[in-house]
Design a protein around this motif. Structure first.
Motif, PDB file in Angstrom:
ATOM      1  N   LEU A   8       0.834  -1.199   0.000  1.00 12.36           N
ATOM      2  CA  LEU A   8       0.000   0.000   0.000  1.00 12.36           C
ATOM      3  C   LEU A   8       0.869   1.250   0.000  1.00 12.36           C
ATOM      4  N   ASP A  11       2.094   1.712  -3.504  1.00 14.95           N
ATOM      5  CA  ASP A  11       1.026   2.141  -4.407  1.00 14.95           C
ATOM      6  C   ASP A  11       0.627   3.597  -4.183  1.00 14.95           C
ATOM      7  N   ILE A  12       0.612   4.038  -2.948  1.00 14.79           N
ATOM      8  CA  ILE A  12       0.274   5.435  -2.668  1.00 14.79           C
ATOM      9  C   ILE A  12       1.402   6.360  -3.129  1.00 14.79           C
ATOM     10  N   TYR A  55      -2.046  -2.112  -9.526  1.00 18.33           N
ATOM     11  CA  TYR A  55      -1.810  -1.708  -8.145  1.00 18.33           C
ATOM     12  C   TYR A  55      -2.013  -2.939  -7.279  1.00 18.33           C
ATOM     13  N   SER A  57      -1.894  -3.488  -4.116  1.00 19.02           N
ATOM     14  CA  SER A  57      -2.601  -3.348  -2.848  1.00 19.02           C
ATOM     15  C   SER A  57      -4.109  -3.382  -3.022  1.00 19.02           C
ATOM     16  N   ARG A  59      -5.599  -0.833  -4.491  1.00 12.73           N
ATOM     17  CA  ARG A  59      -5.978   0.577  -4.621  1.00 12.73           C
ATOM     18  C   ARG A  59      -6.661   0.781  -5.961  1.00 12.73           C
ATOM     19  N   GLN A  60      -7.793   1.496  -5.963  1.00 13.82           N
ATOM     20  CA  GLN A  60      -8.532   1.692  -7.205  1.00 13.82           C
ATOM     21  C   GLN A  60      -8.882   3.142  -7.495  1.00 13.82           C
ATOM     22  N   ASP A  61      -8.602   4.052  -6.569  1.00  9.53           N
ATOM     23  CA  ASP A  61      -8.987   5.440  -6.791  1.00  9.53           C
ATOM     24  C   ASP A  61      -8.250   6.076  -7.957  1.00  9.53           C
TER      25      ASP A  61
END
Length: 105
Positions: A8, A11-12, A55, A57, A59-61
């Protein structure tokens, strides 16, 4: 955030950014920063259009249409000699919040 998984955090840190693609392509490392200190260092391999790489983790945003003209990088955790040099170091730059800064590139 404290307790964040490595996937995460990566990914961020890697996406999605409004960057000068030419200038960003000269960057070698990216720092994940929390509370004004370097939490992790990543070696940048390449830049890609937002939402064009997986991504891990979940993450989908980054698929939000508002990010259509932004970019994400792919990379790996930096070598331990680089991490040792920067982990925990302050990156305070004065007033205001700026999500992306270039240093020496």
């Amino acid at each position: 955030r404290r307790g964040m998984t490595g996937a995460l955090l990566y990914d961020i840190a890697r996406g999605v950014w409004k960057v000068n693609r030419q200038r960003a392509s000269r960057a070698i490392f990216a720092f994940a920063v929390g509370d004004g200190k370097v939490a992790e260092v990543f070696k940048i391999h390449d830049w890609h259009p937002a939402n064009s790489t997986p991504y891990l983790s979940g993450r989908q945003d980054q698929s939000d249409p508002k990010y259509a003209k932004r970019f994400e990088f792919t990379g790996t955790v930096a070598p331990s000699s680089i991490r040792h040099k920067y982990l925990g170091q302050s990156v305070a730059f004065g007033h205001g919040r700026q999500e992306l800064r270039y240093l020496n590139c």
